[in-house]
Write a protein that holds these residues in place. Structure first.
Motif, PDB file in Angstrom:
ATOM      1  N   VAL A 121      48.191  22.601  70.807  1.00 34.18           N
ATOM      2  CA  VAL A 121      46.944  22.726  71.563  1.00 34.18           C
ATOM      3  C   VAL A 121      45.876  23.421  70.718  1.00 34.18           C
ATOM      4  O   VAL A 121      44.698  23.034  70.732  1.00 34.18           O
ATOM      5  N   ASP A 122      46.301  24.432  69.943  1.00 36.45           N
ATOM      6  CA  ASP A 122      45.363  25.164  69.096  1.00 36.45           C
ATOM      7  C   ASP A 122      44.796  24.242  68.002  1.00 36.45           C
ATOM      8  O   ASP A 122      43.596  24.276  67.713  1.00 36.45           O
ATOM      9  N   ALA A 123      45.649  23.395  67.423  1.00 40.13           N
ATOM     10  CA  ALA A 123      45.183  22.465  66.395  1.00 40.13           C
ATOM     11  C   ALA A 123      44.210  21.452  66.991  1.00 40.13           C
ATOM     12  O   ALA A 123      43.206  21.091  66.367  1.00 40.13           O
ATOM     13  N   LYS A 124      44.493  20.995  68.222  1.00 39.49           N
ATOM     14  CA  LYS A 124      43.574  20.066  68.891  1.00 39.49           C
ATOM     15  C   LYS A 124      42.214  20.730  69.147  1.00 39.49           C
ATOM     16  O   LYS A 124      41.166  20.120  68.962  1.00 39.49           O
ATOM     17  N   ARG A 125      42.255  21.995  69.547  1.00 44.03           N
ATOM     18  CA  ARG A 125      41.004  22.703  69.825  1.00 44.03           C
ATOM     19  C   ARG A 125      40.202  22.888  68.544  1.00 44.03           C
ATOM     20  O   ARG A 125      38.973  22.676  68.521  1.00 44.03           O
ATOM     21  N   ARG A 126      40.872  23.270  67.438  1.00 42.46           N
ATOM     22  CA  ARG A 126      40.167  23.445  66.156  1.00 42.46           C
ATOM     23  C   ARG A 126      39.559  22.127  65.689  1.00 42.46           C
ATOM     24  O   ARG A 126      38.419  22.096  65.206  1.00 42.46           O
ATOM     25  N   ASN A 127      40.290  21.025  65.834  1.00 46.35           N
ATOM     26  CA  ASN A 127      39.786  19.721  65.435  1.00 46.35           C
ATOM     27  C   ASN A 127      38.578  19.330  66.293  1.00 46.35           C
ATOM     28  O   ASN A 127      37.584  18.806  65.792  1.00 46.35           O
ATOM     29  N   SER A 128      38.663  19.605  67.567  1.00 46.48           N
ATOM     30  CA  SER A 128      37.558  19.318  68.476  1.00 46.48           C
ATOM     31  C   SER A 128      36.321  20.126  68.102  1.00 46.48           C
ATOM     32  O   SER A 128      35.200  19.602  68.076  1.00 46.48           O
ATOM     33  N   ASP A 129      36.528  21.417  67.799  1.00 47.89           N
ATOM     34  CA  ASP A 129      35.401  22.271  67.392  1.00 47.89           C
ATOM     35  C   ASP A 129      34.764  21.756  66.103  1.00 47.89           C
ATOM     36  O   ASP A 129      33.531  21.728  65.979  1.00 47.89           O
ATOM     37  N   ARG A 130      35.596  21.348  65.166  1.00 48.85           N
ATOM     38  CA  ARG A 130      35.096  20.845  63.880  1.00 48.85           C
ATOM     39  C   ARG A 130      34.242  19.600  64.104  1.00 48.85           C
ATOM     40  O   ARG A 130      33.148  19.467  63.546  1.00 48.85           O
ATOM     41  N   LYS A 131      34.700  18.692  64.946  1.00 45.63           N
ATOM     42  CA  LYS A 131      33.945  17.463  65.202  1.00 45.63           C
ATOM     43  C   LYS A 131      32.660  17.770  65.976  1.00 45.63           C
ATOM     44  O   LYS A 131      31.627  17.141  65.741  1.00 45.63           O
ATOM     45  N   ARG A 132      32.744  18.715  66.887  1.00 42.29           N
ATOM     46  CA  ARG A 132      31.557  19.065  67.668  1.00 42.29           C
ATOM     47  C   ARG A 132      30.500  19.670  66.751  1.00 42.29           C
ATOM     48  O   ARG A 132      29.308  19.406  66.889  1.00 42.29           O
ATOM     49  N   ASP A 133      30.918  20.482  65.759  1.00 38.92           N
ATOM     50  CA  ASP A 133      29.971  21.117  64.829  1.00 38.92           C
ATOM     51  C   ASP A 133      29.313  20.095  63.905  1.00 38.92           C
ATOM     52  O   ASP A 133      28.230  20.349  63.367  1.00 38.92           O
ATOM     53  N   ARG A 134      29.930  18.943  63.703  1.00 43.03           N
ATOM     54  CA  ARG A 134      29.360  17.909  62.845  1.00 43.03           C
ATOM     55  C   ARG A 134      28.193  17.191  63.529  1.00 43.03           C
ATOM     56  O   ARG A 134      27.367  16.596  62.850  1.00 43.03           O
ATOM     57  N   GLN A 135      28.205  17.171  64.848  1.00 45.65           N
ATOM     58  CA  GLN A 135      27.184  16.420  65.585  1.00 45.65           C
ATOM     59  C   GLN A 135      25.813  17.055  65.364  1.00 45.65           C
ATOM     60  O   GLN A 135      25.682  18.273  65.236  1.00 45.65           O
ATOM     61  N   SER A 136      24.810  16.191  65.326  1.00 49.33           N
ATOM     62  CA  SER A 136      23.449  16.724  65.133  1.00 49.33           C
ATOM     63  C   SER A 136      22.992  17.404  66.417  1.00 49.33           C
ATOM     64  O   SER A 136      23.375  17.042  67.530  1.00 49.33           O
TER      65      SER A 136
END
Length: 139
Positions: A121-136
């Motif tokens: 779950v923690d890895a999924k959350r980190r991946n989600s945060d990383r993708k969210r930070d990429r968005q303009s």
């Protein structure tokens, strides 16, 4: 001569048959004259040396080596010498039968631990945060 698999098991000579054929590949003028390739067949359906369970495991392991009659066929053309190719084929068959004698331990399904669930779950959350930070941020 019977094929000794291990201290407890040997395959009788009557269950084995072999033929020699011309080998493919390099060999000069000799390749067209000498039958050095060996095709060793093990009569799996009618052998009494193996139990039904062992026969089934060998059938599974040697699926690509079975002929239409259910015999296991091992081919060797490693050397230019027929007798050495026969010994090589016998050794290949011996190793194949040895693998079939081993009964695999049945897999016992286990439940994931609490820690492994949390790491996932923690890895999924980190991946989600990383993708969210990429968005303009213009959206």
């Amino acid at each position: 001569m019977s094929l000794v698999i291990n201290a407890d098991l040997s395959i009788p000579e009557g269950d084995l048959s072999w033929e020699a054929a011309r080998s493919s590949g390099p060999g000069g003028q000799n390749v067209n004259k000498v039958a050095s390739k060996v095709e060793l067949r093990f009569n799996l359906p009618s052998t009494a040396a193996l139990s039904g369970e062992q026969k089934q495991r060998l059938r599974t392991l040697a699926a690509g080596r079975l002929d239409a009659e259910g015999k296991v066929m091992v081919i060797s053309q490693l050397t230019r010498d027929q007798s050495r190719n026969l010994e090589d084929a016998r050794e290949k068959l011996r190793l194949l039968i040895l693998r079939a004698l081993y009964r695999p331990k049945p897999r016992v399904p286990t439940r994931p631990t609490w820690g492994s669930k949390m790491r996932r779950v923690d890895a999924k959350r980190r991946n989600s945060d990383r993708k969210r930070d990429r968005q303009s941020s213009s959206e």
